[in-house]
Design an enzyme around this catalytic site. Structure first.
Site, PDB file in Angstrom:
ATOM      1  N   PHE A  10       0.877  -3.494   4.131  1.00  0.00           N
ATOM      2  CA  PHE A  10       0.756  -4.107   2.813  1.00  0.00           C
ATOM      3  C   PHE A  10       2.164  -4.413   2.295  1.00  0.00           C
ATOM      4  O   PHE A  10       3.053  -3.590   2.434  1.00  0.00           O
ATOM      5  CB  PHE A  10       0.010  -3.174   1.860  1.00  0.00           C
ATOM      6  CG  PHE A  10      -0.636  -3.880   0.707  1.00  0.00           C
ATOM      7  CD1 PHE A  10      -1.835  -4.536   0.879  1.00  0.00           C
ATOM      8  CD2 PHE A  10      -0.035  -3.897  -0.527  1.00  0.00           C
ATOM      9  CE1 PHE A  10      -2.438  -5.201  -0.181  1.00  0.00           C
ATOM     10  CE2 PHE A  10      -0.618  -4.555  -1.600  1.00  0.00           C
ATOM     11  CZ  PHE A  10      -1.822  -5.208  -1.423  1.00  0.00           C
ATOM     12  N   TYR A  43      -1.509   4.353   1.305  1.00  0.00           N
ATOM     13  CA  TYR A  43      -2.574   5.330   1.121  1.00  0.00           C
ATOM     14  C   TYR A  43      -3.164   5.771   2.461  1.00  0.00           C
ATOM     15  O   TYR A  43      -3.711   6.867   2.578  1.00  0.00           O
ATOM     16  CB  TYR A  43      -3.660   4.737   0.220  1.00  0.00           C
ATOM     17  CG  TYR A  43      -4.720   5.715  -0.199  1.00  0.00           C
ATOM     18  CD1 TYR A  43      -4.490   6.619  -1.233  1.00  0.00           C
ATOM     19  CD2 TYR A  43      -5.962   5.738   0.431  1.00  0.00           C
ATOM     20  CE1 TYR A  43      -5.457   7.519  -1.622  1.00  0.00           C
ATOM     21  CE2 TYR A  43      -6.938   6.637   0.044  1.00  0.00           C
ATOM     22  CZ  TYR A  43      -6.688   7.523  -0.981  1.00  0.00           C
ATOM     23  OH  TYR A  43      -7.649   8.420  -1.367  1.00  0.00           O
ATOM     24  N   ALA A  66       6.041  -0.177   0.384  1.00  0.00           N
ATOM     25  CA  ALA A  66       6.434  -0.715  -0.923  1.00  0.00           C
ATOM     26  C   ALA A  66       5.175  -0.850  -1.777  1.00  0.00           C
ATOM     27  O   ALA A  66       4.250  -1.574  -1.405  1.00  0.00           O
ATOM     28  CB  ALA A  66       7.119  -2.070  -0.767  1.00  0.00           C
ATOM     29  N   VAL A  67       5.166  -0.136  -2.901  1.00  0.00           N
ATOM     30  CA  VAL A  67       4.028  -0.189  -3.811  1.00  0.00           C
ATOM     31  C   VAL A  67       4.476  -0.976  -5.042  1.00  0.00           C
ATOM     32  O   VAL A  67       5.275  -0.488  -5.840  1.00  0.00           O
ATOM     33  CB  VAL A  67       3.554   1.227  -4.199  1.00  0.00           C
ATOM     34  CG1 VAL A  67       2.354   1.149  -5.129  1.00  0.00           C
ATOM     35  CG2 VAL A  67       3.215   2.036  -2.947  1.00  0.00           C
ATOM     36  N   ILE A  68       3.972  -2.187  -5.143  1.00  0.00           N
ATOM     37  CA  ILE A  68       4.386  -3.110  -6.205  1.00  0.00           C
ATOM     38  C   ILE A  68       3.355  -3.093  -7.323  1.00  0.00           C
ATOM     39  O   ILE A  68       2.142  -3.101  -7.073  1.00  0.00           O
ATOM     40  CB  ILE A  68       4.570  -4.532  -5.628  1.00  0.00           C
ATOM     41  CG1 ILE A  68       5.721  -4.508  -4.607  1.00  0.00           C
ATOM     42  CG2 ILE A  68       4.833  -5.541  -6.737  1.00  0.00           C
ATOM     43  CD1 ILE A  68       5.896  -5.776  -3.816  1.00  0.00           C
ATOM     44  N   THR A  72      -2.847  -3.233 -13.264  1.00  0.00           N
ATOM     45  CA  THR A  72      -3.441  -1.949 -13.635  1.00  0.00           C
ATOM     46  C   THR A  72      -2.485  -0.828 -13.224  1.00  0.00           C
ATOM     47  O   THR A  72      -1.380  -1.088 -12.751  1.00  0.00           O
ATOM     48  CB  THR A  72      -4.793  -1.740 -12.926  1.00  0.00           C
ATOM     49  OG1 THR A  72      -4.549  -1.621 -11.520  1.00  0.00           O
ATOM     50  CG2 THR A  72      -5.733  -2.910 -13.195  1.00  0.00           C
ATOM     51  N   HIS A  74      -3.084   1.098 -10.728  1.00  0.00           N
ATOM     52  CA  HIS A  74      -3.452   1.392  -9.345  1.00  0.00           C
ATOM     53  C   HIS A  74      -2.236   1.797  -8.515  1.00  0.00           C
ATOM     54  O   HIS A  74      -2.318   2.693  -7.676  1.00  0.00           O
ATOM     55  CB  HIS A  74      -4.135   0.158  -8.724  1.00  0.00           C
ATOM     56  CG  HIS A  74      -4.639   0.357  -7.344  1.00  0.00           C
ATOM     57  ND1 HIS A  74      -5.734   1.143  -7.054  1.00  0.00           N
ATOM     58  CD2 HIS A  74      -4.190  -0.124  -6.159  1.00  0.00           C
ATOM     59  CE1 HIS A  74      -5.942   1.135  -5.757  1.00  0.00           C
ATOM     60  NE2 HIS A  74      -5.026   0.375  -5.181  1.00  0.00           N
TER      61      HIS A  74
END
Length: 138
Positions: A10, A43, A66-68, A72, A74
């Site tokens: 992702f 995750y 990388a969590v962009i 929300t 999330h």
């Protein structure tokens, strides 16, 4: 030292570059990358990391992702759950698992700016924690 690297697909434009930086850093530190694994998202990392840590030929695991931030919270839920699970696995096996996951709360431009520092620190962290564990276990 033998390591594994787990990379999130992702945000692949960011994470593929993180992977290259981590491989370069591992080479400079004379680390052997025994396994390179890809997962759909951060995750999904803990189950793969769990299997890797159970192997005798792997001394530590580097995680890259990388969590962009979206519209929300999330990104916060994913980041916190993953960090907790990876920490628990590191403790369970007594082997280092680095958190080379940028975010939460960042925009895409921040993710690009953090590629090199996050990936390099993730590799360095596995080495440093492993060295400290070695001192303690002597």
């Amino acid at each position: 030292m033998n390591i594994a690297i787990v990379v999130s697909d992702f945000n692949e434009k960011v994470t593929s570059r993180m992977r290259l930086v981590a491989e370069e850093k591992a080479q400079k530190l004379n680390l052997q990358i025994v396994r390179m694994c890809n997962v759909p998202g951060v995750y999904d990392m803990p189950i793969v990391v769990d299997s890797l840590l159970g192997r005798k030929d792997i001394d530590g695991v580097v995680t890259l992702g990388a969590v962009i931030k979206g519209q929300t919270k999330h990104d916060e839920v994913i980041s916190h759950a993953t960090a907790r699970a990876l920490t628990d696995l590191s403790i369970k096996y007594g082997k280092p698992v680095s958190l080379g996951i940028s975010g939460p709360g960042m925009q895409e431009r921040h993710a690009y700016a953090r590629i090199r520092p996050v990936a390099e620190r993730a590799v360095e962290a596995v080495v440093k924690v492993s060295a400290e564990l070695g001192k303690i276990q002597r």
